[in-house]
Design an enzyme around this catalytic site. Structure first.
Site: not given
Length: 212
Positions: A11, A14, A84
């Protein structure tokens, strides 16, 4: 010879990644501005690939990473087996001295072959493998989906890449990863074997580096 091509990505960034805070499966964070830019850059580079389907974890940072492709109308499926690792009590905490020591001991234990050792209140690499095997079986059960995109997470990717290449989990840290890196995999149905064609590839993010 029936083959499946898997574009496996981590991903995008963040705010937790940026601050070095542990996320794990218990923190369902959003991509930050950089993460969304990374997702867009990956889309620009790979929108021509004829993906049959997209597989994401149950956490929204993987959905947001694959969102530009999903918006094209491509079918997608959430598989929580791709989540995760659960870091237990460490999740949402910035690594202070004590936690750094705890984290280091954990990683060293795994590297020494103790992949059954769980994080405090969380999961062990062995437990992650068990759920990943179910998720991968689901993905491989559709040989007609010749090319798929799979979005998941850093530590979980390291674990996955180890066992699919028949290596002991103690070697998982050899698989480098960065936000929105690409591992391109081939699966041969005749030999039931995976090969890695590209590893931790971030060439698609060069435009972001040049822009900054």
């Amino acid at each position: 010879m029936i083959q499946k091509t898997i574009y496996l990505i981590r991903h995008g960034e963040t705010d937790y990644n940026r601050r070095g805070v542990v996320q794990g499966s218990g923190v369902d964070s959003d991509l930050n501005e950089m993460g969304r830019a990374q997702a867009q850059a990956f889309f620009q580079a790979y929108q021509h690939v004829p993906f049959s389907k997209i597989y994401i974890s149950g956490l929204k940072r993987t959905y947001q990473t694959a969102e530009p492709f999903i918006e094209l109308g491509l079918p997608f499926e959430k598989l929580t087996g791709l989540n995760e690792i659960s870091w237990g009590v460490m999740e949402g905490k910035a690594p202070g001295n004590l936690e750094n020591e705890y984290y280091r001991d954990l990683i060293e234990s795994w590297a020494a072959g103790n992949s059954a050792k769980t994080t405090d209140g969380g999961e062990s690499p062995d437990q992650v493998v068990a759920r990943q095997k179910e998720a991968v079986a689901t993905i491989l059960a559709h040989p007609d989906e010749e090319t798929v995109l799979v979005a998941m997470h850093g530590r979980a990717m390291r674990i996955l890449l180890c066992w699919i290449t028949n290596q002991p989990l103690s070697l998982m840290d050899q698989f480098e990863h960065s936000n929105l890196c690409l591992y391109k995999l081939q699966y041969n149905y005749d030999t039931a074997a995976f090969t890695i064609e590209l590893a931790n590839d971030t060439a698609h993010l060069l435009s972001l580096a040049m822009a900054s």
